[in-house]
Design a protein around this motif. Structure first.
Motif, short mmCIF file in Angstrom:
data_model
loop_
_atom_site.label_atom_id
_atom_site.label_comp_id
_atom_site.label_asym_id
_atom_site.label_seq_id
_atom_site.Cartn_x
_atom_site.Cartn_y
_atom_site.Cartn_z
N LEU A 417 44.57 45.32 37.78
CA LEU A 417 44.80 46.91 38.36
C LEU A 417 46.27 47.41 37.51
O LEU A 417 47.26 46.91 37.97
N ASN A 418 46.13 48.16 36.57
CA ASN A 418 47.15 48.82 36.15
C ASN A 418 47.52 50.35 36.19
O ASN A 418 46.26 50.91 35.76
N VAL A 419 48.30 50.73 36.60
CA VAL A 419 48.54 52.19 36.72
C VAL A 419 49.35 52.77 35.67
O VAL A 419 49.81 53.99 35.90
N SER A 420 49.85 52.08 34.67
CA SER A 420 50.78 52.63 33.77
C SER A 420 50.46 54.06 33.30
O SER A 420 51.14 54.77 32.81
N ASN A 421 49.12 54.13 32.74
CA ASN A 421 48.45 55.13 32.05
C ASN A 421 47.37 56.01 32.96
O ASN A 421 46.66 56.81 32.27
N ILE A 422 47.71 56.07 34.14
CA ILE A 422 46.81 57.00 35.02
C ILE A 422 47.60 57.97 35.89
O ILE A 422 48.73 57.73 36.29
N ASP A 423 47.15 59.13 35.92
CA ASP A 423 47.89 60.20 36.83
C ASP A 423 47.55 59.70 38.08
O ASP A 423 46.57 59.47 38.64
N GLU A 424 48.74 59.99 38.87
CA GLU A 424 48.97 59.56 40.20
C GLU A 424 47.89 60.05 41.15
O GLU A 424 47.13 59.18 42.03
N SER A 425 47.33 61.39 40.75
CA SER A 425 46.25 61.73 41.48
C SER A 425 44.84 61.16 41.33
O SER A 425 44.23 61.42 42.39
N LYS A 426 44.63 60.30 40.47
CA LYS A 426 43.45 59.69 40.40
C LYS A 426 43.44 58.10 40.81
O LYS A 426 42.29 57.54 40.71
N ILE A 427 44.46 57.76 40.99
CA ILE A 427 44.56 56.35 41.46
C ILE A 427 43.75 56.08 42.61
O ILE A 427 42.78 55.03 42.61
N ASP A 428 43.71 56.87 43.83
CA ASP A 428 43.07 56.63 45.03
C ASP A 428 41.59 56.60 44.68
O ASP A 428 40.84 55.87 45.04
N VAL A 429 41.15 57.63 43.85
CA VAL A 429 39.85 57.91 43.46
C VAL A 429 39.47 56.67 42.78
O VAL A 429 38.16 56.16 43.06
N GLY A 430 40.06 56.23 41.77
CA GLY A 430 39.67 54.87 41.18
C GLY A 430 39.33 53.63 41.92
O GLY A 430 38.51 52.96 41.90
N ILE A 431 40.54 53.53 42.80
CA ILE A 431 40.53 52.23 43.72
C ILE A 431 39.27 52.41 44.65
O ILE A 431 38.70 51.64 45.15
N ARG A 432 38.98 53.65 45.04
CA ARG A 432 37.91 54.04 46.20
C ARG A 432 36.48 53.69 45.32
O ARG A 432 35.58 52.99 45.88
N GLU A 433 36.34 54.04 44.16
CA GLU A 433 35.21 53.46 43.11
C GLU A 433 35.04 52.30 43.19
O GLU A 433 33.92 51.69 43.16
N ILE A 434 36.07 51.53 42.92
CA ILE A 434 36.09 50.15 42.72
C ILE A 434 35.66 49.45 43.88
O ILE A 434 34.60 48.46 43.87
N ALA A 435 36.26 49.73 44.94
CA ALA A 435 35.68 49.26 46.35
C ALA A 435 34.22 49.58 46.51
O ALA A 435 33.55 48.75 47.20
N LEU A 436 33.78 50.76 46.34
CA LEU A 436 32.39 50.94 46.39
C LEU A 436 31.44 49.94 45.87
O LEU A 436 30.54 49.53 46.21
N ALA A 437 31.85 49.82 44.34
CA ALA A 437 31.01 49.00 43.58
C ALA A 437 31.03 47.62 44.04
O ALA A 437 30.07 46.85 44.07
N LEU A 438 32.16 47.08 44.56
CA LEU A 438 32.09 45.87 45.14
C LEU A 438 31.27 45.56 46.33
O LEU A 438 30.61 44.69 46.46
N HIS A 439 31.48 46.51 47.24
CA HIS A 439 30.61 46.58 48.43
C HIS A 439 29.06 46.55 48.11
O HIS A 439 28.33 45.93 48.57
N ASN A 440 28.81 47.46 47.06
CA ASN A 440 27.31 47.37 46.82
C ASN A 440 26.96 46.20 46.24
O ASN A 440 25.80 45.73 46.32
N MET A 441 27.70 45.47 45.37
CA MET A 441 27.17 44.29 44.57
C MET A 441 27.36 43.36 45.71
O MET A 441 26.49 42.32 45.52
N SER A 442 28.32 43.29 46.50
CA SER A 442 28.39 42.09 47.63
C SER A 442 26.91 42.07 48.46
O SER A 442 26.52 41.20 48.82
N ASN A 443 26.77 43.47 48.96
CA ASN A 443 25.17 43.52 49.54
C ASN A 443 24.10 42.92 48.89
O ASN A 443 23.22 42.69 49.25
N TYR A 444 24.27 43.40 47.60
CA TYR A 444 23.15 42.95 46.77
C TYR A 444 22.81 41.57 46.76
O TYR A 444 21.61 41.02 46.78
N PHE A 445 23.93 40.82 46.72
CA PHE A 445 24.00 39.22 46.89
C PHE A 445 23.80 38.58 48.26
O PHE A 445 23.51 37.65 48.39
#
Length: 445
Positions: A417-445
């Motif tokens: 996870l690198n935030v050198s090139n991300i607007d600060e306002s988008k960081i939390d949105v991106g991390i939340r989407e990553i968490a959601l994807a991991l949650h869905n994939m974990s449930n799949y397995f």
């Protein structure tokens, strides 16, 4: 609108539309004065504004010519969140200040630009670099400092040149800097790895490797490691130095994020090196811009001549214009002011990254340090490649970990996870989407 501004806009339109192509000669001042029914001084004011934008240039007793019809590219709005790119936001750099330094450098060092530079680097830049290094608690002599074409050139030279210990194997942390891993693999240089985690490295394993293998040097990033975002404690750094002394191993310290250290009490490995075993490397690519291609290498006395010999075979000198401009940027105080400003901005992003990880990814092992990049460790049942591909379809960009490892070394399931090139306002949105994807994939397995 003033008359000269209107004339400027008319000429600008002709340049932008291609009516006046690059290299085309503008009408004379007298002709322009007649064409626009104004004084010559008004025309000169219009031309100066175009010249200040580097769209035209003048030739004595000849006239004005078009440089290019393109205006500086303005940053575009991104519809994706990029956790993969480690380069800084280029539009955050005060390019006009640096442009002034380039122009001044050409005026000041014009004679030097028409001959080959000095093998170690521009002496006046080395003097300024010595002052800069003291702010990192790194004290050395000017004769020990080399200007290189980025840290990659330093690593390349150190990897192929002979060392006084007569050894050939390079020890690297795993994971580590991906471009150096690429270099070692491409040239098939003898290298081996040692595992690094959020807890550091196993010092007993390090001693075992030092004692049983012909280790030439140990390449390490003690501060804000790439890609883990972790740092060694003072106790760990002391132990690594002592082991290097005991087994006659050199240490190559890559301190590429020194400018972003928030704790002034944290010193490089080099600071307390009493037996000339630490080679210190510093880059300007993160604090300024990668295209500058200027780095610093601080070498023990015993390596100076060999390093110089090998450097002479790869290039006569690093870019003289870049060196001269950087020297003026440092000397004028512009670098110090910019360093403070950008360090604060990146620290704010790093804090947001840690807050978002703590909020959305608390169940995953990760780095807790305030750094522009971090990581999380995925459980075995999660397919890292599928997660990265799935998120890419959601406009969340992640960089695979594969290139950060030697081919034969076991790769952890790591999401960088690198935030050198991300607007600060988008960081939390991106991390939340990553968490959601991991949650869905974990449930799949």
């Amino acid at each position: 609108m003033l008359k000269y501004e209107w004339i400027y806009s008319q000429l600008l339109t002709q340049i932008q539309t291609g009516s006046l192509q690059a290299g085309a000669k503008l009408p004379s001042i007298r002709q322009l004065s007649q064409q626009f029914s104004c004084s010559k001084s008004t025309i000169l004011a219009s031309l100066k504004k175009l010249e200040d934008q580097h769209l035209i240039y003048s030739m004595l007793k000849s006239g004005y010519y078009v440089v290019d019809h393109q205006l500086p590219i303005q940053p575009k709005m991104k519809n994706y969140i990029d956790f993969a790119t480690s380069s800084p936001n280029w539009h955050a750099f005060p390019y006009q200040d640096f442009q002034h330094c380039i122009n001044k450098a050409i005026d000041t060092y014009q004679a030097d630009l028409f001959r080959y530079g000095t093998p170690k680097g521009l002496p006046s830049l080395i003097a300024e670099a010595k002052k800069l290094l003291t702010s990192y608690q790194l004290f050395t002599k000017e004769e020990n400092i080399f200007i290189t074409s980025g840290v990659q050139q330093s690593l390349s030279l150190l990897s192929i040149m002979p060392f006084p210990n007569g050894r050939s194997t390079i020890l690297v942390e795993q994971p580590s800097y991906h471009l150096y891993m690429d270099y070692l693999k491409t040239y098939e240089l003898p290298a081996m790895g040692i595992k690094r985690t959020t807890d550091g490295i196993d010092l007993d394993e390090l001693e075992n490797i030092f004692s049983k293998h012909d280790i030439k040097f140990f390449y390490t990033m003690p501060r804000l490691h790439n890609p883990l975002g972790t740092s060694y404690s003072k106790k760990e750094k002391d132990s690594i130095r002592k082991l290097a002394y005991k087994y006659n191993v050199y240490i190559v310290e890559d301190d590429y994020l020194a400018d972003f250290e928030q704790n002034t009490k944290i010193d490089p490995l080099f600071t307390e090196d009493t037996q000339d075993r630490v080679i210190y490397l510093k880059s300007f690519s993160k604090i300024m811009f990668p295209g500058l291609r200027i780095g610093l290498a601080v070498l023990p006395n015993v390596l100076i001549n060999t390093f110089q010999q090998y450097k002479n075979t790869t290039d006569i000198d690093s870019s003289m214009i870049s060196q001269a401009a950087l020297e003026l940027y440092l000397k004028s105080g512009m670098f110090e002011r910019y360093q403070k400003k950008v360090s604060e901005a990146y620290a704010s992003r790093a804090n947001q990254l840690q807050q978002s990880i703590a909020t959305h990814l608390a169940d995953y092992q990760s780095s807790k340090e305030i750094c522009m990049h971090s990581h999380i460790i995925l459980p075995r049942q999660v397919n890292t490649s599928k997660i990265i591909d799935h998120l890419a379809q959601q406009n969340i960009l992640l960089d695979p970990i594969k290139r950060n490892y030697l081919d034969a070394f076991y790769r952890e399931r790591i999401i960088k996870l690198n935030v050198s090139n991300i607007d600060e306002s988008k960081i939390d949105v991106g991390i939340r989407e990553i968490a959601l994807a991991l949650h869905n994939m974990s449930n799949y397995f």
